[in-house]
Design a protein around this motif. Structure first.
Motif, mmCIF file in Angstrom:
data_model
loop_
_atom_site.group_PDB
_atom_site.id
_atom_site.type_symbol
_atom_site.label_atom_id
_atom_site.label_comp_id
_atom_site.label_asym_id
_atom_site.label_seq_id
_atom_site.Cartn_x
_atom_site.Cartn_y
_atom_site.Cartn_z
ATOM 1 N N VAL A 161 104.336 -14.846 11.772
ATOM 2 C CA VAL A 161 103.943 -16.250 11.592
ATOM 3 C C VAL A 161 104.820 -16.901 10.528
ATOM 4 O O VAL A 161 105.322 -18.011 10.715
ATOM 5 C CB VAL A 161 102.443 -16.364 11.220
ATOM 6 N N ALA A 162 105.050 -16.214 9.416
ATOM 7 C CA ALA A 162 105.875 -16.763 8.335
ATOM 8 C C ALA A 162 107.306 -16.996 8.792
ATOM 9 O O ALA A 162 107.957 -17.959 8.360
ATOM 10 C CB ALA A 162 105.840 -15.829 7.135
ATOM 11 N N LEU A 163 107.809 -16.129 9.643
ATOM 12 C CA LEU A 163 109.191 -16.232 10.112
ATOM 13 C C LEU A 163 109.401 -17.426 11.032
ATOM 14 O O LEU A 163 110.431 -18.089 10.967
ATOM 15 C CB LEU A 163 109.573 -14.934 10.834
ATOM 16 N N PHE A 164 108.417 -17.718 11.876
ATOM 17 C CA PHE A 164 108.591 -18.738 12.906
ATOM 18 C C PHE A 164 107.869 -20.060 12.648
ATOM 19 O O PHE A 164 107.958 -20.967 13.467
ATOM 20 C CB PHE A 164 108.143 -18.186 14.268
ATOM 21 N N THR A 165 107.148 -20.171 11.552
ATOM 22 C CA THR A 165 106.442 -21.427 11.282
ATOM 23 C C THR A 165 106.715 -21.891 9.856
ATOM 24 O O THR A 165 107.140 -21.112 9.009
ATOM 25 C CB THR A 165 104.915 -21.260 11.469
ATOM 26 N N ASP A 166 106.449 -23.153 9.600
ATOM 27 C CA ASP A 166 106.602 -23.710 8.250
ATOM 28 C C ASP A 166 105.286 -23.559 7.498
ATOM 29 O O ASP A 166 104.231 -23.926 7.989
ATOM 30 C CB ASP A 166 106.959 -25.198 8.325
ATOM 31 N N ASN A 167 105.344 -23.017 6.308
ATOM 32 C CA ASN A 167 104.186 -22.871 5.417
ATOM 33 C C ASN A 167 103.004 -22.147 6.072
ATOM 34 O O ASN A 167 101.854 -22.399 5.737
ATOM 35 C CB ASN A 167 103.715 -24.238 4.917
ATOM 36 N N GLY A 168 103.289 -21.274 7.044
ATOM 37 C CA GLY A 168 102.216 -20.514 7.687
ATOM 38 C C GLY A 168 101.362 -21.337 8.624
ATOM 39 O O GLY A 168 100.368 -20.861 9.146
ATOM 40 N N GLU A 169 101.745 -22.611 8.837
ATOM 41 C CA GLU A 169 100.977 -23.486 9.726
ATOM 42 C C GLU A 169 101.290 -23.114 11.171
ATOM 43 O O GLU A 169 102.448 -23.004 11.554
ATOM 44 C CB GLU A 169 101.378 -24.939 9.473
ATOM 45 N N GLN A 170 100.245 -22.903 11.963
ATOM 46 C CA GLN A 170 100.425 -22.451 13.336
ATOM 47 C C GLN A 170 100.110 -23.548 14.338
ATOM 48 O O GLN A 170 98.939 -23.847 14.563
ATOM 49 C CB GLN A 170 99.514 -21.260 13.625
ATOM 50 N N PRO A 171 101.145 -24.131 14.938
ATOM 51 C CA PRO A 171 100.864 -25.083 16.021
ATOM 52 C C PRO A 171 100.196 -24.346 17.184
ATOM 53 O O PRO A 171 100.372 -23.141 17.352
ATOM 54 C CB PRO A 171 102.231 -25.598 16.435
ATOM 55 N N ILE A 172 99.454 -25.060 17.973
ATOM 56 C CA ILE A 172 98.708 -24.456 19.075
ATOM 57 C C ILE A 172 99.646 -23.756 20.055
ATOM 58 O O ILE A 172 99.333 -22.681 20.570
ATOM 59 C CB ILE A 172 97.793 -25.484 19.795
ATOM 60 N N LEU A 173 100.835 -24.331 20.286
ATOM 61 C CA LEU A 173 101.789 -23.717 21.201
ATOM 62 C C LEU A 173 102.234 -22.347 20.672
ATOM 63 O O LEU A 173 102.342 -21.384 21.435
ATOM 64 C CB LEU A 173 103.004 -24.626 21.418
ATOM 65 N N PHE A 174 102.455 -22.261 19.366
ATOM 66 C CA PHE A 174 102.834 -20.977 18.775
ATOM 67 C C PHE A 174 101.734 -19.945 18.986
ATOM 68 O O PHE A 174 102.011 -18.804 19.338
ATOM 69 C CB PHE A 174 103.127 -21.117 17.280
#
Length: 104
Positions: A45-58
């Motif tokens: 999650v940290a690698l692919f998102t900003d600030n650990g925020e998870q968009p629904i698509l992710f």
């Protein structure tokens, strides 16, 4: 002993056609696999998102893509704990059910 009086371990022994010791090893493999996947999620999650925020698509993509990773890790732990054959057969049944194939 009647079916209703058997313990859950005995029912798993019968269902999986394994010994009592193997039941506990198999459950240990499932537990190790689950913990490994859980511990892998945070760095992914940290690698692919900003600030650990998870968009629904992710989140949707993560849960779709983690399935083959989970199954691979399950086989690795099965090998480490000496239960590879059980988990190989388990995986074949699992994917046959997913694809709608009949056991032949």
């Amino acid at each position: 002993m009647s079916e209703s009086k058997q313990g859950w371990v005995s029912r798993l022994e019968k269902r999986w056609k394994v010994t009592r010791t193997q039941v506990f090893i198999i459950l240990l493999v499932f537990a190790c696999t689950g913990f490994t996947v859980m511990f892998l999620k945070r760095p992914i999650v940290a690698l692919f998102t900003d600030n650990g925020e998870q968009p629904i698509l992710f989140s949707i993509l993560y849960y779709i893509l983690i399935l083959p990773v989970y199954n691979l890790i399950l086989l690795v732990y099965g090998f480490i704990f000496g239960q590879f054959q059980f988990f190989w057969e388990f995986e074949k049944r699992f994917f046959n059910r997913m694809t709608g194939r009949k056991n032949g």
